[in-house]
Design a protein around this motif. Structure first.
Motif, PDB file in Angstrom:
ATOM      1  N   UNK A  25       0.832  -1.204   0.000  1.00 44.73           N
ATOM      2  CA  UNK A  25       0.000   0.000   0.000  1.00 44.73           C
ATOM      3  C   UNK A  25       0.868   1.256   0.000  1.00 44.73           C
ATOM      4  N   UNK A  26       1.874   1.248   0.872  1.00 48.06           N
ATOM      5  CA  UNK A  26       2.726   2.438   0.963  1.00 48.06           C
ATOM      6  C   UNK A  26       3.451   2.681  -0.360  1.00 48.06           C
ATOM      7  N   UNK A  27       3.953   1.592  -0.966  1.00 43.81           N
ATOM      8  CA  UNK A  27       4.673   1.727  -2.236  1.00 43.81           C
ATOM      9  C   UNK A  27       3.767   2.285  -3.339  1.00 43.81           C
ATOM     10  N   UNK A  28       2.595   1.691  -3.507  1.00 48.77           N
ATOM     11  CA  UNK A  28       1.698   2.127  -4.587  1.00 48.77           C
ATOM     12  C   UNK A  28       1.244   3.575  -4.364  1.00 48.77           C
ATOM     13  N   UNK A  29       0.982   3.926  -3.106  1.00 52.78           N
ATOM     14  CA  UNK A  29       0.559   5.304  -2.816  1.00 52.78           C
ATOM     15  C   UNK A  29       1.693   6.281  -3.096  1.00 52.78           C
ATOM     16  N   UNK A  30       2.923   5.865  -2.759  1.00 55.81           N
ATOM     17  CA  UNK A  30       4.085   6.715  -3.021  1.00 55.81           C
ATOM     18  C   UNK A  30       4.230   6.975  -4.520  1.00 55.81           C
ATOM     19  N   UNK A  31       4.034   5.914  -5.311  1.00 54.06           N
ATOM     20  CA  UNK A  31       4.132   6.080  -6.773  1.00 54.06           C
ATOM     21  C   UNK A  31       3.016   6.989  -7.281  1.00 54.06           C
ATOM     22  N   UNK A  32       1.828   6.814  -6.733  1.00 53.62           N
ATOM     23  CA  UNK A  32       0.709   7.664  -7.135  1.00 53.62           C
ATOM     24  C   UNK A  32       1.013   9.128  -6.840  1.00 53.62           C
ATOM     25  N   UNK A  33       1.546   9.383  -5.661  1.00 56.54           N
ATOM     26  CA  UNK A  33       1.837  10.770  -5.272  1.00 56.54           C
ATOM     27  C   UNK A  33       2.929  11.366  -6.152  1.00 56.54           C
ATOM     28  N   UNK A  34       3.919  10.544  -6.513  1.00 51.47           N
ATOM     29  CA  UNK A  34       5.004  11.044  -7.375  1.00 51.47           C
ATOM     30  C   UNK A  34       4.458  11.439  -8.743  1.00 51.47           C
TER      31      UNK A  34
END
Ligand SMILES: [Fe+2]
Length: 348
Positions: free
Chosen positions: A233-242
């Motif tokens: 979850x943290x990884x996918x959200x980080x990519x989304x935010x980037x």
């Protein structure tokens, strides 16, 4: 009595079970005899519900016959004595609880269903399980209602739900980009897009790799439905935010009770607020309804026969989170190649 059951039912994750959680399972068992329905009604992780029911059976308060569950006369008497009533959801029939009117999207829904008839099956390798066509279209309706779709640039991180197809069909977004790891899905989306002249840019991408530079800070809205572990979850959200342009942009993702305990919900909320520095604007209960997938019974415990029963109806739902960026939020974009994301992976 509930306290003893709670004590006896040891949560496999080592978490303490609360008597109120036992009470909730009791209420669910008064409403349904099917394990998967009981899980959905209890709003507890699958494993926790299985442990509680096992404890109830062990002390003679519940029984199972050919996989069907019910309380014994003793169990019913305890439930009555505690004032426990059947758990009934009272979902609004007009919107099936999503709070969104889908009637303006009826034509889009029909077109979408027609196009995706031959979609790839959900496979365990990428922890897949896709949502109903109604859910896919409801997501678009939600984005549109929030001002996150019309004339906006949309990125979808992982798309076994085929939101990209529905989004492009709607003609609403200015740009639709998909990042997806499974070549069966990238091929499927690309072929459909080609045949039906849908403007969708498809990238085959493992999200452990950082976002390609040309996709950073380019989008108004992201949508993702990651494997449900905290690191994923943290990884996918980080990519989304980037991928987002800056402040006042939005992201959407799903979170379940079936796979994540409330302690994990808290961790996710702490990551959102504390580390990623984004605000949660909406949590819509059971917004996302998933189509039952073939590999369910292989992936759950085999020692309890009431668990090894095929669900009769869809039982797996997730709540829809909407987050929004403020002036300052986390925009890191580095490779995370050693992160284990999918079942059976053992990276160091
Ligand atoms: Fe409603």
């Amino acid at each position: 009595m509930l306290a003893q059951i709670a004590e006896k039912a040891s949560d496999p994750a080592g978490r303490k079970i609360h008597p109120r959680e036992v009470e909730r399972v009791f209420g669910a068992l008064l409403a349904s005899s099917e394990f998967w329905r009981v899980v959905a009604l209890s709003r507890l992780p699958v494993e926790t519900v299985a442990e509680i029911i096992k404890a109830l059976i062990d002390v003679g308060l519940a029984v199972q016959e050919n996989g069907a569950l019910r309380l014994t006369p003793g169990g019913n008497a305890r439930a009555r004595a505690r004032g426990i009533v059947p758990l009934i959801e009272r979902t609004c029939p007009g919107c099936t609880g999503r709070g969104i009117d889908l009637r303006p999207y009826a034509e889009l829904l029909d077109q979408f269903k027609e196009l995706v008839q031959n979609r790839p099956n959900a496979i365990l390798e990428y922890d897949q399980g896709y949502v109903t066509p109604e859910t896919t279209v409801a997501r678009l309706a939600l984005l549109a209602a929030k001002g996150d779709l019309q004339d906006k640039e949309l990125i979808i991180l992982g798309d076994d739900d085929l939101v990209s197809i529905a989004a492009a069909l709607s003609g609403l977004p200015r740009r639709v980009v998909v990042l997806e790891i499974d070549p069966r899905l990238t091929d499927f989306i690309q072929t459909l897009a080609g045949t039906h002249h849908l403007a969708i840019e498809v990238y085959r991408q493992d999200l452990r790799r950082r976002l390609p530079a040309e996709l950073c800070r380019q989008f108004d809205t992201f949508l993702t439905d990651p494997p449900e572990t905290i690191p994923a979850l943290e990884l996918f959200l980080t990519r989304g935010l980037a991928a987002l342009k800056g402040p006042c942009c939005a992201g959407y993702f799903g979170l379940t009770y079936a796979e994540s305990s409330l302690a994990e919900w808290l961790t996710i909320q702490q990551i959102l607020a504390g580390k990623l520095k984004v605000v949660v604007t909406d949590i819509i209960h059971n917004f996302n309804e998933y189509v039952n997938w073939d590999y369910l019974l292989e992936s759950v415990r085999k020692d309890l026969s009431f668990v090894q029963v095929s669900p009769r109806a869809n039982w797996y739902f997730s709540s829809m989170y909407r987050i929004e960026t403020l002036a300052d939020y986390d925009q890191e974009n580095r490779d995370r190649e050693n992160l284990a994301l999918y079942p059976g992976e053992n990276l160091s």
